[in-house]
Design an enzyme around this catalytic site. Structure first.
Site, short mmCIF file in Angstrom:
data_model
loop_
_atom_site.label_atom_id
_atom_site.label_comp_id
_atom_site.label_asym_id
_atom_site.label_seq_id
_atom_site.Cartn_x
_atom_site.Cartn_y
_atom_site.Cartn_z
CB SER A 1 18.33 13.51 47.42
OG SER A 1 18.89 14.38 46.47
CE1 TYR B 1 16.86 10.14 43.65
CE2 TYR B 1 17.36 12.48 43.64
CZ TYR B 1 17.63 11.20 44.09
OH TYR B 1 18.64 10.98 45.00
N1 LIG Z 1 24.88 9.29 44.66
C1 LIG Z 1 24.54 10.49 45.05
O1 LIG Z 1 25.21 11.49 44.74
C2 LIG Z 1 23.32 10.70 45.90
C3 LIG Z 1 22.97 12.02 46.25
C4 LIG Z 1 21.86 12.22 47.05
C5 LIG Z 1 21.11 11.13 47.48
N2 LIG Z 1 21.47 9.86 47.11
C6 LIG Z 1 20.66 8.75 47.59
O2 LIG Z 1 21.50 7.77 48.19
C7 LIG Z 1 20.94 6.46 48.01
C8 LIG Z 1 21.94 5.52 47.41
O3 LIG Z 1 22.41 6.06 46.20
P1 LIG Z 1 23.66 5.44 45.40
O4 LIG Z 1 24.36 6.59 44.82
O5 LIG Z 1 24.37 4.46 46.24
O6 LIG Z 1 22.84 4.71 44.22
P2 LIG Z 1 23.24 3.50 43.27
O7 LIG Z 1 24.72 3.38 43.19
O8 LIG Z 1 22.48 3.71 42.01
O9 LIG Z 1 22.64 2.25 44.05
C9 LIG Z 1 21.25 2.11 44.19
C10 LIG Z 1 20.95 0.84 44.95
O10 LIG Z 1 19.52 0.68 45.02
C11 LIG Z 1 19.20 -0.64 44.60
N3 LIG Z 1 17.87 -0.63 43.99
C12 LIG Z 1 17.45 0.18 42.98
N4 LIG Z 1 16.17 -0.10 42.68
C13 LIG Z 1 15.78 -1.09 43.52
C14 LIG Z 1 14.57 -1.80 43.70
N5 LIG Z 1 13.49 -1.55 42.94
N6 LIG Z 1 14.50 -2.74 44.67
C15 LIG Z 1 15.59 -3.00 45.44
N7 LIG Z 1 16.76 -2.36 45.31
C16 LIG Z 1 16.86 -1.42 44.36
C17 LIG Z 1 20.31 -1.04 43.64
O11 LIG Z 1 20.54 -2.42 43.62
P3 LIG Z 1 20.06 -3.39 42.44
O12 LIG Z 1 20.30 -2.66 41.15
O13 LIG Z 1 20.81 -4.65 42.62
O14 LIG Z 1 18.62 -3.60 42.75
C18 LIG Z 1 21.53 -0.38 44.29
O15 LIG Z 1 22.07 -1.22 45.28
C19 LIG Z 1 19.67 6.66 47.17
O16 LIG Z 1 18.55 6.75 48.01
C20 LIG Z 1 19.92 7.99 46.50
O17 LIG Z 1 18.73 8.64 46.12
C21 LIG Z 1 22.57 9.62 46.33
#
Ligand SMILES: NC(=O)c1ccc[n+]([C@@H]2O[C@H](COP(=O)([O-])OP(=O)(O)OC[C@H]3O[C@@H](n4cnc5c(N)ncnc54)[C@H](OP(=O)(O)O)[C@@H]3O)[C@@H](O)[C@H]2O)c1
Length: 266
Positions: A143, A156
């Site tokens: 990120s 985070y």
């Molecule tokens: N969204 C953004 O703007 C953004 C920006 C920068 C970086 N990122 C990074 O991109 C990645 C994906 O983000 P996203 O926005 O798609 O997030 P999201 O919509 O919150 O999805 C997170 C995913 O992680 C899984 N997860 C969470 N805790 C877990 C655990 N303990 N064990 C196994 N699975 C787990 C969740 O599934 P379950 O709840 O079913 O376990 C879900 O599928 C992350 O690494 C995040 O830090 C996102």
């Protein structure tokens, strides 16, 4: 023939958001894809969409923060689909619960366990096989908060900075092994994670409300296409690096549209 035909990928957090988009992008390139997360329903829905693309999929309910669960999940996946060649460490949580002076130590520990221990456990479980076979990709989703401090989300931010450093260490240790580790910065995405952050009524989350209001959130399919590209031969040029989807040079190479002013990076 897809570029990734015959290869098996494991995508953590593959049931929604960026993980789901990446799983589908890899399947469209010919990979069979294992999905790992805590909710069977969302994993199974993505698994069905992978099947509709003519690829195999297996869903495993596990917590990436638990080494025994990760080890068992990898064994189950390799039994079902064959050796894992590509690992996308995507699962993460973000807790914007206040500044360090008020932060609950349990929140700190949980964010670090999921976001840092998780990628280590998953890499640890698949690396031996990748090195033995002489080919692999480990993509660690990072990120912007890993390069610039994110006040109010210390755990985070620190976890993502550590993921960047972990990627660099992997690349150093894996030099010449045919296994490439890359950190991927996916930009601000229109996912549950963003919706969760902007719903928290703290000054530290103003940025996310503003980004949403200004239409700056991008589709998860863009970094998913970048990760698919990095799983191919192009990935060999980026071992140990942080590759940002907001880089104009990278977007041009992947075939993504240019970004509006304010988001564009060199
Ligand atoms: N969204 C953004 O703007 C953004 C920006 C920068 C970086 N990122 C990074 O991109 C990645 C994906 O983000 P996203 O926005 O798609 O997030 P999201 O919509 O919150 O999805 C997170 C995913 O992680 C899984 N997860 C969470 N805790 C877990 C655990 N303990 N064990 C196994 N699975 C787990 C969740 O599934 P379950 O709840 O079913 O376990 C879900 O599928 C992350 O690494 C995040 O830090 C996102």
């Amino acid at each position: 023939m897809g570029e990734l035909d015959g290869r098996v990928a494991l995508v953590t957090g593959g049931g929604r958001g960026l993980g789901a988009a990446t799983a589908l992008a890899l399947a469209e390139a010919g990979a069979d894809v294992a999905l790992l997360g805590r909710s069977a329903a969302t994993l199974n829905a993505v698994g069905q969409a992978i099947g509709e693309r003519g690829r195999q999929s297996v869903s495993v309910v596990a917590d990436v923060a638990d080494w025994e669960q990760v080890r068992a999940a990898v064994a189950e996946i390799e039994q079902a689909l064959g050796p894992i060649a590509m690992l996308v460490n995507n699962a993460a949580v973000v807790s914007v619960t206040g500044r360090v002076a008020e932060m609950d130590p349990a929140v700190w520990a949980r964010d670090l366990a999921v976001n840092l221990n998780g990628p280590f456990y998953c890499a640890r479980a698949v690396l031996g096989g990748m090195v033995k076979r002489g080919w692999g990709r480990i993509l660690n989703v990072t990120s912007g908060a890993g390069s610039r401090p994110m006040a109010g989300a210390a755990a985070y931010s620190v976890s993502k900075a550590a993921v960047n450093f972990f990627t660099d260490i992997l690349a150093t240790e894996l030099e010449g092994a045919g296994v490439i580790a890359i950190a991927v910065s996916p930009g601000m995405l229109d996912t549950d994670m963003q919706a969760g952050m902007r719903s928290i009524p703290l000054p530290d989350t103003d940025l996310f409300r503003r980004a949403h209001a200004q239409g700056w959130l991008r589709p998860a399919e863009e970094p998913a296409a970048l990760m698919r590209w990095l799983c191919g031969p192009a990935g060999e040029d980026f071992a140990g690096q942080v590759v940002s989807v907001n880089s104009s040079a990278i977007r041009a190479r992947v075939g993504l549209p240019d970004l509006p002013d304010g988001l564009r990076r060199p």
